[in-house]
Design a protein around this motif. Structure first.
Motif, PDB file in Angstrom:
ATOM      1  N   ASN A 103     -11.524  32.753  15.152  1.00 31.06           N
ATOM      2  CA  ASN A 103     -11.525  33.287  13.784  1.00 31.06           C
ATOM      3  C   ASN A 103     -10.207  33.051  13.055  1.00 31.06           C
ATOM      4  OD1 ASN A 103     -13.860  34.152  14.934  1.00 31.06           O
ATOM      5  ND2 ASN A 103     -13.611  36.315  14.450  1.00 31.06           N
ATOM      6  N   ILE A 104      -9.119  32.906  13.797  1.00 26.53           N
ATOM      7  CA  ILE A 104      -7.835  32.678  13.124  1.00 26.53           C
ATOM      8  C   ILE A 104      -7.420  31.209  13.270  1.00 26.53           C
ATOM      9  CG2 ILE A 104      -5.397  33.351  13.040  1.00 26.53           C
ATOM     10  CD1 ILE A 104      -6.344  36.205  13.635  1.00 26.53           C
ATOM     11  N   THR A 105      -7.257  30.734  14.505  1.00 28.14           N
ATOM     12  CA  THR A 105      -6.934  29.302  14.667  1.00 28.14           C
ATOM     13  C   THR A 105      -8.058  28.437  14.083  1.00 28.14           C
ATOM     14  OG1 THR A 105      -5.725  29.826  16.661  1.00 28.14           O
ATOM     15  CG2 THR A 105      -6.285  27.525  16.345  1.00 28.14           C
ATOM     16  N   GLY A 106      -9.308  28.826  14.321  1.00 22.98           N
ATOM     17  CA  GLY A 106     -10.447  28.054  13.806  1.00 22.98           C
ATOM     18  C   GLY A 106     -10.434  27.984  12.284  1.00 22.98           C
ATOM     19  N   MET A 107     -10.170  29.116  11.642  1.00 18.75           N
ATOM     20  CA  MET A 107     -10.100  29.155  10.164  1.00 18.75           C
ATOM     21  C   MET A 107      -8.958  28.271   9.671  1.00 18.75           C
ATOM     22  SD  MET A 107     -11.357  30.659   7.421  1.00 18.75           S
ATOM     23  CE  MET A 107     -10.856  30.814   5.706  1.00 18.75           C
ATOM     24  N   LEU A 108      -7.829  28.373  10.353  1.00 19.48           N
ATOM     25  CA  LEU A 108      -6.657  27.594   9.945  1.00 19.48           C
ATOM     26  C   LEU A 108      -6.944  26.101  10.068  1.00 19.48           C
ATOM     27  CD1 LEU A 108      -3.771  27.701   9.001  1.00 19.48           C
ATOM     28  CD2 LEU A 108      -3.036  27.986  11.378  1.00 19.48           C
ATOM     29  N   SER A 109      -7.651  25.739  11.104  1.00 21.57           N
ATOM     30  CA  SER A 109      -7.957  24.336  11.298  1.00 21.57           C
ATOM     31  C   SER A 109      -8.852  23.790  10.178  1.00 21.57           C
ATOM     32  CB  SER A 109      -8.539  24.238  12.704  1.00 21.57           C
ATOM     33  OG  SER A 109      -9.511  23.383  12.857  1.00 21.57           O
ATOM     34  N   LEU A 161      -7.015  36.245   3.948  1.00 19.54           N
ATOM     35  CA  LEU A 161      -5.617  36.130   3.514  1.00 19.54           C
ATOM     36  C   LEU A 161      -5.119  34.692   3.679  1.00 19.54           C
ATOM     37  CD1 LEU A 161      -4.295  39.468   5.038  1.00 19.54           C
ATOM     38  CD2 LEU A 161      -4.766  38.982   2.626  1.00 19.54           C
ATOM     39  N   MET A 162      -5.532  34.035   4.763  1.00 16.34           N
ATOM     40  CA  MET A 162      -5.130  32.636   4.949  1.00 16.34           C
ATOM     41  C   MET A 162      -5.758  31.761   3.865  1.00 16.34           C
ATOM     42  SD  MET A 162      -4.988  31.975   9.025  1.00 16.34           S
ATOM     43  CE  MET A 162      -6.645  32.432   9.389  1.00 16.34           C
ATOM     44  N   ALA A 163      -7.015  32.041   3.522  1.00 13.35           N
ATOM     45  CA  ALA A 163      -7.672  31.261   2.465  1.00 13.35           C
ATOM     46  C   ALA A 163      -6.923  31.443   1.147  1.00 13.35           C
ATOM     47  CB  ALA A 163      -9.131  31.707   2.309  1.00 13.35           C
ATOM     48  N   HIS A 164      -6.508  32.684   0.879  1.00 13.78           N
ATOM     49  CA  HIS A 164      -5.772  32.926  -0.357  1.00 13.78           C
ATOM     50  C   HIS A 164      -4.488  32.112  -0.399  1.00 13.78           C
ATOM     51  CE1 HIS A 164      -3.007  34.889  -3.168  1.00 13.78           C
ATOM     52  NE2 HIS A 164      -4.102  35.060  -3.875  1.00 13.78           N
ATOM     53  N   SER A 165      -3.751  32.110   0.711  1.00  7.74           N
ATOM     54  CA  SER A 165      -2.470  31.406   0.697  1.00  7.74           C
ATOM     55  C   SER A 165      -2.684  29.893   0.563  1.00  7.74           C
ATOM     56  CB  SER A 165      -1.637  31.757   1.933  1.00  7.74           C
ATOM     57  OG  SER A 165      -2.323  31.381   3.083  1.00  7.74           O
ATOM     58  N   TYR A 166      -3.730  29.360   1.185  1.00 10.76           N
ATOM     59  CA  TYR A 166      -3.972  27.911   1.058  1.00 10.76           C
ATOM     60  C   TYR A 166      -4.469  27.539  -0.338  1.00 10.76           C
ATOM     61  CZ  TYR A 166      -2.776  26.058   5.608  1.00 10.76           C
ATOM     62  OH  TYR A 166      -2.079  25.621   6.690  1.00 10.76           O
ATOM     63  N   SER A 167      -5.277  28.409  -0.941  1.00  7.53           N
ATOM     64  CA  SER A 167      -5.692  28.169  -2.324  1.00  7.53           C
ATOM     65  C   SER A 167      -4.464  28.116  -3.222  1.00  7.53           C
ATOM     66  CB  SER A 167      -6.607  29.280  -2.824  1.00  7.53           C
ATOM     67  OG  SER A 167      -7.869  29.154  -2.280  1.00  7.53           O
ATOM     68  N   HIS A 168      -3.593  29.079  -3.005  1.00  5.36           N
ATOM     69  CA  HIS A 168      -2.405  29.224  -3.836  1.00  5.36           C
ATOM     70  C   HIS A 168      -1.459  28.031  -3.675  1.00  5.36           C
ATOM     71  CE1 HIS A 168       0.840  31.395  -5.825  1.00  5.36           C
ATOM     72  NE2 HIS A 168       1.632  31.086  -4.813  1.00  5.36           N
ATOM     73  N   LEU A 169      -1.231  27.626  -2.427  1.00  7.58           N
ATOM     74  CA  LEU A 169      -0.245  26.570  -2.168  1.00  7.58           C
ATOM     75  C   LEU A 169      -0.787  25.176  -2.458  1.00  7.58           C
ATOM     76  CD1 LEU A 169       1.213  27.900   1.192  1.00  7.58           C
ATOM     77  CD2 LEU A 169       2.454  27.684  -0.963  1.00  7.58           C
ATOM     78  N   TYR A 170      -2.061  24.953  -2.086  1.00  7.73           N
ATOM     79  CA  TYR A 170      -2.566  23.573  -2.110  1.00  7.73           C
ATOM     80  C   TYR A 170      -3.754  23.391  -3.058  1.00  7.73           C
ATOM     81  CZ  TYR A 170       0.190  23.975   2.121  1.00  7.73           C
ATOM     82  OH  TYR A 170       1.198  24.249   3.008  1.00  7.73           O
TER      83      TYR A 170
END
Ligand code: NAD
Length: 332
Positions: A103-109, A161-170
């Motif tokens: 759920n975390i590493t998989g999402m990040l990938s 939260l990871m999705a938010h940060s990736y939307s924001h950055l990239y």
């Protein structure tokens, strides 16, 4: 369009992939076919998908970062529907690392794939469990975040939260969908409806936690699929990016609930099972389980406002469809 559906051999991924193929899309389905529950059921879903035009299967673990990176490089996906995850609130007390991995590493990938190779829209599954114990009902996706009370819930919130940060950055367009207790044909053996029907047919009592005083916003699988597909067609736009420039390079991020929009008491759910099976079911009342919440209830108004869709199937109809499938699949 070119779709990647992760968790395609899972309950929801199977239905989503099947609907996409029926609509004429090209679908790459990814799954690691893990043994969290009966892998024969996953293989049976997969066999159905493999018979559909436009479906291609990749057996892979999301934690294999080079393989996922290559998949994104080759796939050039217009849409990614990320449903693969380690599910189950109670199991997360016993096997915590399965949750950090899938759920975390998989999402990040998946986010890294989108970052390096682009994706028109990343839609990913979150969960009603992120609301935790606080807050008023019905739960609103735009309310201040609750505090998860299980590792499963915490891992799904981490994904948001990871999705938010990736939307924001990239500037990756992402939409998180908080599903509310999904049920229906081809459902999960670790979830209540499946366990209840199996126990009832074996003439065993069913376990009702919190002395049966639970309510869930049970949501039928076809309603989930319809919501997912309508949302996937409409990427978000117009949010400010990390420089605060609303128009130059939007960093679009959204969150929605998908729930039927009505909490159903467990007793009413069990009565629907009794009616569908045509026989009484014995109950065993047990205390509240750690990590569980007493009630869930989705505010689905934003989903309706964006997509025009309101979940439609009530529990009597939905439970009957599940029972009919169960009896046919297991030749009871
Ligand atoms: P599921 O367990 O049936 O499907 C998930 C699939 O993902 C499985 O087939 C599994 O093999 C695969 N998978 C798990 N980890 C993987 C990994 N590391 N790499 C590749 N594949 C992996 O679950 P589901 O009910 O279809 O749930 C789909 C999504 O919806 C999940 O993200 C879940 O958290 C979320 N969700 C489900 C419900 C529900 O009621 N079913 C409610 C809220 C949220």
């Amino acid at each position: 369009m070119n779709y990647l559906v992760t968790g395609a051999a899972g309950f929801i991924g199977f239905h989503v992939a099947a609907r996409l193929c029926a609509a004429g899309h090209q679908v790459v389905g990814l799954d690691n076919l893990n043994h969290y529950y009966d892998v024969n059921l996953k293989r049976a879903r997969l066999a159905r998908l493999l018979a559909l035009p436009g479906f291609h299967f990749v057996e892979q673990d999301l934690c294999n970062l080079p393989a996922i990176n290559s998949l994104f490089a080759e796939g050039r996906f217009d849409r990614v529907i990320h449903l693969a995850a380690q599910g189950g609130v109670r199991h997360s007390l016993e096997q915590p690392f399965a949750y950090s991995e899938s759920n975390i590493t998989g999402m990040l990938s998946v986010l890294e794939g989108g970052r390096h190779h682009g994706v028109g829209h990343l839609v990913y599954a979150s969960s009603s469990s992120v609301y935790g114990l606080e807050g008023s009902l019905p739960s609103r996706a735009d309310a201040p975040a609750g505090h998860p009370v299980s590792l499963y819930a915490a891992s799904k919130r981490a994904g948001e939260l990871m999705a938010h940060s990736y939307s924001h950055l990239y500037a990756i367009p992402t939409t998180g969908l908080r599903f509310f207790t999904v049920y229906g044909p081809w459902g999960r053996p670790d979830m209540a409806l499946f366990k209840f029907v199996r126990a009832a047919l074996a003439d065993e009592p069913i376990d009702l936690y919190n002395q049966g005083e639970l309510a869930r916003d049970f949501t039928y699988i076809d309603d989930i699929v319809e919501g997912v597909l309508r949302i996937a067609e409409q990427p978000p736009e117009g949010c400010p990016n990390w420089r605060g420039e609303a128009d130059a390079s939007p960093a679009p991020y959204r969150l929605y609930n998908i729930g039927h929009g009505e909490p159903v008491r467990l007793e009413a759910f069990v009565e629907a099972i009794e009616q569908a099976l045509g026989r009484p079911v014995r109950r065993r009342l047990l205390p509240m389980q750690p990590g569980d919440v007493a009630a869930t209830w989705a505010d689905s108004a934003p989903l309706l406002a964006t997509t025009g869709y309101r979940p439609q199937t009530g529990v009597r109809e939905g439970v009957k469809a599940f029972v009919d499938w169960y009896l046919a699949y297991y030749r009871v």
